[in-house]
Design an enzyme around this catalytic site. Structure first.
Site, PDB file in Angstrom:
ATOM      1  N   GLN A  54      42.440  41.435  43.984  1.00  0.00           N
ATOM      2  CA  GLN A  54      41.070  41.002  43.760  1.00  0.00           C
ATOM      3  C   GLN A  54      40.960  40.550  42.302  1.00  0.00           C
ATOM      4  O   GLN A  54      41.282  41.325  41.383  1.00  0.00           O
ATOM      5  CB  GLN A  54      40.108  42.162  44.040  1.00  0.00           C
ATOM      6  CG  GLN A  54      40.042  42.549  45.507  1.00  0.00           C
ATOM      7  CD  GLN A  54      39.238  41.539  46.306  1.00  0.00           C
ATOM      8  OE1 GLN A  54      38.024  41.594  46.320  1.00  0.00           O
ATOM      9  NE2 GLN A  54      39.919  40.612  46.972  1.00  0.00           N
ATOM     10  N   TRP A  73      35.962  52.595  39.989  1.00  0.00           N
ATOM     11  CA  TRP A  73      34.636  51.986  39.882  1.00  0.00           C
ATOM     12  C   TRP A  73      33.751  52.864  38.999  1.00  0.00           C
ATOM     13  O   TRP A  73      33.955  54.080  38.919  1.00  0.00           O
ATOM     14  CB  TRP A  73      34.001  51.847  41.277  1.00  0.00           C
ATOM     15  CG  TRP A  73      34.722  50.871  42.142  1.00  0.00           C
ATOM     16  CD1 TRP A  73      35.459  51.160  43.252  1.00  0.00           C
ATOM     17  CD2 TRP A  73      34.781  49.455  41.987  1.00  0.00           C
ATOM     18  NE1 TRP A  73      35.977  50.010  43.790  1.00  0.00           N
ATOM     19  CE2 TRP A  73      35.566  48.944  43.029  1.00  0.00           C
ATOM     20  CE3 TRP A  73      34.247  48.553  41.059  1.00  0.00           C
ATOM     21  CZ2 TRP A  73      35.843  47.592  43.182  1.00  0.00           C
ATOM     22  CZ3 TRP A  73      34.521  47.199  41.217  1.00  0.00           C
ATOM     23  CH2 TRP A  73      35.298  46.734  42.266  1.00  0.00           C
ATOM     24  N   ASP A  98      41.410  45.907  43.647  1.00  0.00           N
ATOM     25  CA  ASP A  98      42.363  46.221  44.715  1.00  0.00           C
ATOM     26  C   ASP A  98      43.618  45.343  44.828  1.00  0.00           C
ATOM     27  O   ASP A  98      43.502  44.106  44.852  1.00  0.00           O
ATOM     28  CB  ASP A  98      41.691  46.078  46.088  1.00  0.00           C
ATOM     29  CG  ASP A  98      40.339  46.721  46.168  1.00  0.00           C
ATOM     30  OD1 ASP A  98      39.869  47.281  45.176  1.00  0.00           O
ATOM     31  OD2 ASP A  98      39.749  46.646  47.249  1.00  0.00           O
TER      32      ASP A  98
HETATM   33  C1  FRU Z   1      37.297  48.322  47.161  1.00  0.00           C
HETATM   34  C2  FRU Z   1      36.408  47.141  47.387  1.00  0.00           C
HETATM   35  C3  FRU Z   1      36.638  46.560  48.772  1.00  0.00           C
HETATM   36  C4  FRU Z   1      36.215  45.131  48.620  1.00  0.00           C
HETATM   37  C5  FRU Z   1      36.642  44.823  47.212  1.00  0.00           C
HETATM   38  C6  FRU Z   1      35.728  43.869  46.500  1.00  0.00           C
HETATM   39  O1  FRU Z   1      37.580  48.584  45.843  1.00  0.00           O
HETATM   40  O2  FRU Z   1      35.059  47.500  47.213  1.00  0.00           O
HETATM   41  O3  FRU Z   1      35.971  47.252  49.796  1.00  0.00           O
HETATM   42  O4  FRU Z   1      36.854  44.312  49.552  1.00  0.00           O
HETATM   43  O5  FRU Z   1      36.681  46.055  46.512  1.00  0.00           O
HETATM   44  O6  FRU Z   1      36.286  43.449  45.291  1.00  0.00           O
END
Ligand code: FRU
Length: 464
Positions: free
Chosen positions: A44, A282, A28
């Site tokens: 992330q 995902w 994200d």
């Molecule tokens: C969405 C998510 C979020 C979480 C993050 C973890 O893609 O699952 O909900 O904060 O990724 O990396």
């Protein structure tokens, strides 16, 4: 002195114009904001491998939304309350100070469930971040009864009528996804206000990554484990939007028609509204891991909300445009052939009976985009595009590596942005985004079909 590194590169094993991590894994986009005269993107980040792991916040800044300079990691999972990950969140400025709100994750004594709490960090130079001493600023005890403390994440912080609000993805125990809203006067002390819609967002198991632009009456969110064909783009996890002054839980509809689009965030530079999403999904294999990186972002998109619809355009790439090929004819005689690896390609035509556009073409592979005139759809296929990318989706289109985007108009006006490992298609304000992994050097472009008064313009994108 260390030299700065940028995403824009001529390295054939990397994206040329899309933000990816400097190395390792990213998902994200986080904390997208215009601060100190520059765009900031956090994300992330698991820098130590190409797999998801304890999340850090990677950080890059840009003057033009295309070339990003990598900055030091902004957040490490190094406190008791976030030791298992600094999950997604958003940013806000107060005066000259930049604040980010994120989810701190802490596993329960080795158990599988991890408590999720909301935390605050700040920076006065846009580079170095300090975690607030009162963290977590929204604790598990502040979650109303009946909601899961293990699904409570991705705070969207914003200002409205002189107060701060924070909207958090949550889950009703035994139920589905909700958004909980908290209010504060100082970003530190928060009180619970309401469950935004008071009922589950239909169509899947859990919501993630809420986002909004109050000024534009726009709300975005994501749905995990979609179980309802109505949410339509066939991805098991999907990004949704709704518009209007009185949005309800039933108003959400998919943002993008492609394979790879998740966790979008909007941001404004005071003039325009933009959106960046994770251009990945995902539960899929990611061929680029062999080059040491996994995950990247979409090109930033300029947004407009019109007649209840979200309209997207690519951000300005003109500074990177090199050689132009410009072909216009009354009809296609045979096929039009061009070549290129990274480019903006615009196809316009008065009327299209049918066409097939092949890109990233080598002797026996290509990414294809066809017009299906009976269904009035663009059909994108990565079936024979190079390395197989496959996920957990079991519907016919997914198993055939196909995604479809409806077209409303008779005239055709399609823009394709091709990078080394992605293709994004824009038409009628809609988008279809997909990663691809073509053979090295596959650069053929071929247009065939029946098109009336068509024009094909290709602008090569220069990376050095
Ligand atoms: C969405 C998510 C979020 C979480 C993050 C973890 O893609 O699952 O909900 O904060 O990724 O990396």
């Amino acid at each position: 002195m260390a030299t700065a590194t940028f995403n824009v590169s001529s390295d054939k094993t990397r994206q040329a114009f899309h933000l990816t991590g400097e190395r390792g894994w990213i998902n994200d986009p986080n904390g997208l904001i215009y601060y100190g005269g520059k765009y900031h993107a956090f994300y992330q980040y698991h820098p130590y491998s190409t797999q998801w792991g304890p999340m850090h916040w990677g950080h890059a800044e840009s003057k033009d939304l295309v070339k990003w300079k990598y900055l030091p990691i902004a957040l490490y999972p190094d406190k008791e309350y976030d030791k298992d990950g600094c999950f997604s969140g958003t940013a806000i400025t107060v005066g000259n100070r930049l604040y980010v709100m994120y989810t701190g994750v802490k596993a329960d004594g080795g158990g599988r469930a991890a408590h999720q709490v909301q935390c605050l960090a700040y920076s006065d130079d846009g580079i170095h971040f300090f975690k607030h001493e009162n963290n977590p600023v929204i604790k598990s005890e502040q979650i109303p009864d009946g909601y899961s403390p293990f699904d409570f994440r991705d705070p969207k912080v914003f200002e409205y009528n002189g107060s701060y609000y924070c909207m958090i993805a949550s889950r009703k125990i035994g139920g589905g996804g909700r958004f909980l809203v908290y209010k504060s006067d100082d970003l530190v002390n928060w009180t619970f206000r309401k469950d935004l819609f008071g009922s589950d967002i239909p169509g899947g198991d859990m919501t993630e990554c809420p986002d909004c632009s109050v000024k534009d009456n726009l709300m975005l969110c994501c749905m995990q484990f979609v179980n309802d064909g109505r949410l339509g783009n066939r991805n098991v996890h999907t990004a949704l939007y709704a518009t209007g002054k009185n949005i309800t839980q039933d108003d959400f509809t998919p943002i993008d028609y492609g394979f790879d689009f998740y966790a979008p965030q909007t941001f404004s530079d005071g003039k325009d509204l933009y959106m960046i999403a994770w251009m990945q999904m995902w539960d899929r294999n990611i061929p680029s891991v062999k080059f040491g990186w996994a995950g990247g972002m979409t090109l930033p998109r300029k947004l407009e909300v019109k007649d209840g619809k979200l309209l997207q355009k690519p951000c300005d790439l003109s500074a990177y445009c090199g050689r132009t090929d410009d072909i216009s004819r009354e009809s296609i005689d045979g096929a039009v052939r061009l070549s290129g690896e990274c480019y903006v390609l615009r196809l316009t035509a008065d009327k299209a009976a049918r066409f097939r556009l092949e890109m990233k073409k080598s002797e026996n592979k290509c990414v294809s985009l066809e017009l299906d005139p009976d269904r009035k759809e663009l059909v994108f296929s990565r079936a024979n595009s190079g390395e197989i990318i496959i996920g957990v989706e079991k519907d016919e289109d997914s198993l055939s590596f196909v995604r479809r985007m409806p077209l409303e108009n008779d005239n055709v006006d399609i823009t394709v942005i091709a990078d080394r490992f992605s293709v994004e298609i824009f038409a009628e304000g809609k988008t279809l985004s997909a990663t691809v992994c073509p053979p090295m050097g596959a650069d053929g472009i071929e247009l065939s079909g029946e098109l009336k008064n068509f024009r094909l313009v290709k602008n090569e994108l220069k990376s050095d």
